[in-house]
Motif scaffolding. Structure first.
Motif, PDB file in Angstrom:
ATOM      1  N   ARG A   1      39.701  71.062  12.389  1.00  0.00           N
ATOM      2  CA  ARG A   1      38.447  71.822  12.507  1.00  0.00           C
ATOM      3  C   ARG A   1      37.732  71.417  13.795  1.00  0.00           C
ATOM      4  O   ARG A   1      37.491  70.224  14.019  1.00  0.00           O
ATOM      5  CB  ARG A   1      37.562  71.557  11.304  1.00  0.00           C
ATOM      6  N   VAL A   2      37.380  72.417  14.576  1.00  0.00           N
ATOM      7  CA  VAL A   2      36.851  72.133  15.916  1.00  0.00           C
ATOM      8  C   VAL A   2      35.558  71.319  15.832  1.00  0.00           C
ATOM      9  O   VAL A   2      35.431  70.260  16.457  1.00  0.00           O
ATOM     10  CB  VAL A   2      36.631  73.447  16.697  1.00  0.00           C
ATOM     11  N   GLN A   3      34.595  71.786  15.042  1.00  0.00           N
ATOM     12  CA  GLN A   3      33.287  71.133  15.079  1.00  0.00           C
ATOM     13  C   GLN A   3      33.342  69.686  14.585  1.00  0.00           C
ATOM     14  O   GLN A   3      32.840  68.775  15.231  1.00  0.00           O
ATOM     15  CB  GLN A   3      32.261  71.948  14.269  1.00  0.00           C
ATOM     16  N   GLU A   4      33.979  69.480  13.435  1.00  0.00           N
ATOM     17  CA  GLU A   4      34.078  68.112  12.902  1.00  0.00           C
ATOM     18  C   GLU A   4      34.816  67.193  13.878  1.00  0.00           C
ATOM     19  O   GLU A   4      34.435  66.047  14.080  1.00  0.00           O
ATOM     20  CB  GLU A   4      34.833  68.078  11.568  1.00  0.00           C
ATOM     21  N   SER A   5      35.869  67.726  14.487  1.00  0.00           N
ATOM     22  CA  SER A   5      36.685  66.886  15.376  1.00  0.00           C
ATOM     23  C   SER A   5      35.899  66.519  16.627  1.00  0.00           C
ATOM     24  O   SER A   5      35.886  65.358  17.053  1.00  0.00           O
ATOM     25  CB  SER A   5      37.962  67.629  15.767  1.00  0.00           C
ATOM     26  N   VAL A   6      35.226  67.505  17.203  1.00  0.00           N
ATOM     27  CA  VAL A   6      34.471  67.246  18.425  1.00  0.00           C
ATOM     28  C   VAL A   6      33.302  66.302  18.141  1.00  0.00           C
ATOM     29  O   VAL A   6      33.021  65.391  18.929  1.00  0.00           O
ATOM     30  CB  VAL A   6      34.013  68.595  19.026  1.00  0.00           C
ATOM     31  N   ASN A   7      32.639  66.480  17.017  1.00  0.00           N
ATOM     32  CA  ASN A   7      31.537  65.561  16.676  1.00  0.00           C
ATOM     33  C   ASN A   7      32.062  64.136  16.557  1.00  0.00           C
ATOM     34  O   ASN A   7      31.433  63.181  17.019  1.00  0.00           O
ATOM     35  CB  ASN A   7      30.878  65.956  15.350  1.00  0.00           C
ATOM     36  N   GLN A   8      33.236  63.998  15.934  1.00  0.00           N
ATOM     37  CA  GLN A   8      33.808  62.652  15.765  1.00  0.00           C
ATOM     38  C   GLN A   8      34.167  62.043  17.124  1.00  0.00           C
ATOM     39  O   GLN A   8      33.879  60.871  17.396  1.00  0.00           O
ATOM     40  CB  GLN A   8      35.056  62.740  14.877  1.00  0.00           C
ATOM     41  N   ILE A   9      34.776  62.838  17.979  1.00  0.00           N
ATOM     42  CA  ILE A   9      35.178  62.317  19.299  1.00  0.00           C
ATOM     43  C   ILE A   9      33.929  61.969  20.126  1.00  0.00           C
ATOM     44  O   ILE A   9      33.877  60.908  20.768  1.00  0.00           O
ATOM     45  CB  ILE A   9      36.081  63.343  20.021  1.00  0.00           C
ATOM     46  N   ALA A  10      32.925  62.829  20.087  1.00  0.00           N
ATOM     47  CA  ALA A  10      31.697  62.568  20.864  1.00  0.00           C
ATOM     48  C   ALA A  10      31.051  61.269  20.386  1.00  0.00           C
ATOM     49  O   ALA A  10      30.627  60.426  21.192  1.00  0.00           O
ATOM     50  CB  ALA A  10      30.727  63.738  20.709  1.00  0.00           C
TER      51      ALA A  10
END
Ligand code: NDP
Ligand code: OXD
Length: 307
Positions: free
Chosen positions: A276-285
């Motif tokens: 999932r794009v949003q969850e993944s990007v939030n985690q990476i950020a």
């Protein structure tokens, strides 16, 4: 801060999301020139020229839980962490998929579907729930989430991992010597192991034959953990009652593969838990901010073990 992204063909979606989550960063699609100057790289199935050219990155983030598609991780200097996704919305999806498979098998919905086709009104004897032992190979982020969820459905659950675990209401097995006793009573086997040098081909004829006759297999990890010809053999011999497979040695599954039309195999196209794009990007950020302020992060791959 400079971030390069390699994820083809979906780069635009990821770049937009990363720019929104990290407005302080300059986020660009990977090129050899930009890679050489990047502070961080975010990659999915990078081609073999991507990693060796990341001259000064502080970390490499993999857009998936499995890192088996990272070519030659030895090219990454030992001091540069390779970070995989930690759940990021995948645990919930895995639970949905595996719970569906377990209930479908335990409550014999496939048999009732067949009875409906034949207009047979015949309640079937139900096996005691305590005899439907669920075994989960892998007790990591996703395996332990799935195992816990299946206990809440009332199934007896056991897990197998490398290091010994302690999980409430779950029987925990660890190490190579414990695999045979783990399999010997497992009636519903779920594979959530990473694909590594040790797990490739682990589920061969010998291991599959250690399951009780009539057991069922769900593979939601990587296709190459299972020896597909051996799986077909034990299905055709009636040792294994069926299999629900989301992952395959070759993906997409070749059109002439016997799994497509095997009467006791259910095929899905690697969708048990999508990224999932949003969850993944939030985690990476969040992890990049932690690294920038000298804090520890989870999800760093242990290169010795390959996961
Ligand atoms: P983790 O790294 O968190 O967990 C891996 C588990 O496997 C750990 O419990 C580990 O043991 C165990 N393990 C690894 N090698 C061995 C071994 N040789 N012997 C015994 N146990 C072993 O991974 P995740 O749970 O996050 O993900 C698991 C896999 O699921 C991914 O690697 C990926 O391939 C797959 N996946 C598939 C998806 C799909 O859509 N089909 C989506 C997401 C992931 P220990 O805890 O002792 O280290
Ligand atoms: C993963 C996958 O490893 O989607 O995350 O398969």
């Amino acid at each position: 801060m400079k971030i390069v992204l390699y994820c083809e063909p979906d780069h635009a979606t990821w770049i937009d999301a990363l720019r929104t989550a990290l407005p302080e960063a300059q986020v660009e699609r990977w090129s050899a020139t930009l890679g050489a100057e990047a502070d961080y790289a975010v990659v999915w199935k990078p081609s073999s020229d991507v990693l060796p050219g990341l001259g000064r990155v502080k970390a490499i983030f993999n857009l998936g839980a499995g890192v088996d598609a990272i070519p030659d991780p030895d090219h990454i200097p030992p001091a540069v962490p390779l970070v995989r996704l930690d759940d990021a919305g995948m645990g919930e999806q895995m639970v949905e998929y595996v719970a569906h498979a377990a209930l479908r098998r335990y409550r014999e919905f496939d048999a009732y579907a067949q009875q409906q086709r034949e207009r047979i009104w015949q309640p079937r004897d139900r096996a005691p729930k305590g005899s439907f032992i669920v075994g989960v190979l892998g007790a990591g982020v996703l395996g332990s989430t799935v195992a816990k969820a299946l206990t809440t459905l009332g199934f007896p659950v056991r897990v197998w991992s490398r290091a010994q675990k302690r999980l409430p209401d779950i029987e925990c097995f660890a190490g190579g010597d414990a695999l045979a006793p783990f399999l010997s009573r497992t009636r519903f086997l779920v594979c959530l192991l990473p694909l590594t040098a040790e797990t490739r081909g682990l589920l061969d004829r010998d291991k599959l034959s250690r399951l009780p006759r009539g057991a069922y297999l769900v593979n939601v990890a990587r296709g190459a953990v299972v020896v597909e010809q051996d799986l077909l053999a034990v299905l055709d011999e009636g040792r294994l009652a069926g299999a629900m497979l989301d992952v395959f040695r070759d993906e997409p599954l070749p059109l002439n593969h016997p799994f497509w039309h095997h009467p006791r195999v259910v095929v899905t196209p690697h969708v048990s838990a999508v990224t999932r794009v949003q969850e993944s990007v939030n985690q990476i950020a969040d992890k990049i901010r932690r690294l920038e302020t000298g804090q520890a992060i989870s999800g760093v791959v242990d290169r010795r073990h390959g996961y």
